[in-house]
Write an enzyme that holds these catalytic residues in place. Structure first.
Site, short mmCIF file in Angstrom:
data_model
loop_
_atom_site.label_atom_id
_atom_site.label_comp_id
_atom_site.label_asym_id
_atom_site.label_seq_id
_atom_site.Cartn_x
_atom_site.Cartn_y
_atom_site.Cartn_z
N GLU A 32 40.06 -15.19 -19.09
CA GLU A 32 38.84 -15.92 -18.75
C GLU A 32 38.91 -16.34 -17.29
O GLU A 32 39.99 -16.63 -16.77
CB GLU A 32 38.72 -17.16 -19.64
CG GLU A 32 37.42 -17.93 -19.44
CD GLU A 32 37.33 -19.18 -20.30
OE1 GLU A 32 36.20 -19.60 -20.61
OE2 GLU A 32 38.38 -19.75 -20.63
N LYS A 83 30.02 -16.46 -24.10
CA LYS A 83 30.79 -17.53 -24.75
C LYS A 83 29.86 -18.55 -25.41
O LYS A 83 28.98 -19.12 -24.76
CB LYS A 83 31.67 -18.23 -23.71
CG LYS A 83 32.61 -19.28 -24.29
CD LYS A 83 33.47 -19.87 -23.18
CE LYS A 83 34.47 -20.90 -23.71
NZ LYS A 83 35.27 -21.48 -22.62
N CYS A 139 38.41 -18.22 -25.26
CA CYS A 139 39.05 -19.53 -25.10
C CYS A 139 38.70 -20.54 -26.20
O CYS A 139 39.22 -20.45 -27.32
CB CYS A 139 38.70 -20.07 -23.71
SG CYS A 139 39.84 -21.35 -23.10
#
Length: 257
Positions: free
Chosen positions: A33, A106, A146
């Site tokens: 990321e 995301k 993440c």
């Protein structure tokens, strides 16, 4: 990686590391990321936002995939959004011909505040809304980023996959406490491999990331790990092993909801 505010420097680091991985025989590669930019402030990435399909970061990823003949999952990069001062934190997938074949924005935006350490991704990022998977030469791959790791329902919604990828920039505080156990849990409960590429070290903006990039098999065993610093984690995906785990312990078939 230990990405910096310089996109050019980060591209150079990624070029070197992709080359190392390809030289070791890797056919599917994952970047962390924020691999292309870790700014001095959270808003720095807005200035580097690219429209989908155009820009130096996307051109670089397409070129690397094509040059090395690999599947490249580009961690995340800032894509332009429809909100001023915000980007979409996006994973893009390129096939060995350098074609863009997959995208995931995301969904879960990180927020944390404790002992003077504070993060709020929603200030500069627009949350995604759709599940991300892509069909590859290695089977169906589930895309996540993440903080998504804390939400197991996201992975269930993907359906059966051969591999889950987790590009990340976990903080040192939360990573030390939860990173490995969450990754192993996602591998065990979804009976698939999990590949996590992480930022790992002290960045120019003062942020310290946990690192511990790793590959985990469907039984939950860590097959390879790199604690900190730049480097490459490599391993093999064994479809027969995955099938054996699912056959001997058919938990995915035993689900009732």
């Amino acid at each position: 990686m230990i990405s910096s505010p310089s996109v050019a420097d980060n591209l150079a680091s990624a070029r070197r590391l992709i080359g190392q991985a390809a030289a070791q025989g890797a056919k599917l590669l994952l970047l962390p990321e924020y691999w292309a930019i870790m700014g001095l402030s959270d808003s720095d990435k807005v200035a580097h936002a690219e429209p989908l399909g155009s820009g130096p970061i996307q051109d670089f990823m397409a070129g690397m995939a094509r040059q090395h003949g690999v599947w490249l999952i580009g961690g995340t990069l800032p894509l332009a959004s429809d909100q001023d001062g915000k980007v979409v934190n996006t994973t893009l997938v390129y096939d060995p011909q350098g074609r863009h074949v997959g995208r995931y924005d995301k969904i879960h935006l990180f927020g944390f505040s404790k002992d003077g350490e504070s993060y709020d991704e929603s200030k500069t990022i627009v949350a995604g809304a759709g599940i991300g998977t892509v069909e590859t030469d290695f089977g169906k791959v589930g895309l996540s980023v993440c903080y998504d790791l804390r939400f197991p329902e996201l992975y269930r919604a993907m359906g059966p996959v051969e591999l889950i990828v987790v590009p990340a920039a976990f903080t040192h505080t939360t990573g030390r406490a939860h990173w490995e156990v969450l990754l192993r849990a996602r591998a065990i409960e979804n009976q698939c491999y999990v590949l996590a590429a992480a930022q790992g070290g002290l960045h120019q903006n003062g942020r310290r990331t946990w690192g511990h990039s790793m590959l985990i098999d469907p039984w939950g065993e860590v097959k390879a790990v790199l604690a900190e610093g730049e480097g490459v984690v490599c391993g093999e995906l064994d479809p027969a092993f995955t099938a054996g785990v699912r056959s001997s312990l058919p938990a995915l078939k035993h689900r009732t909801m």
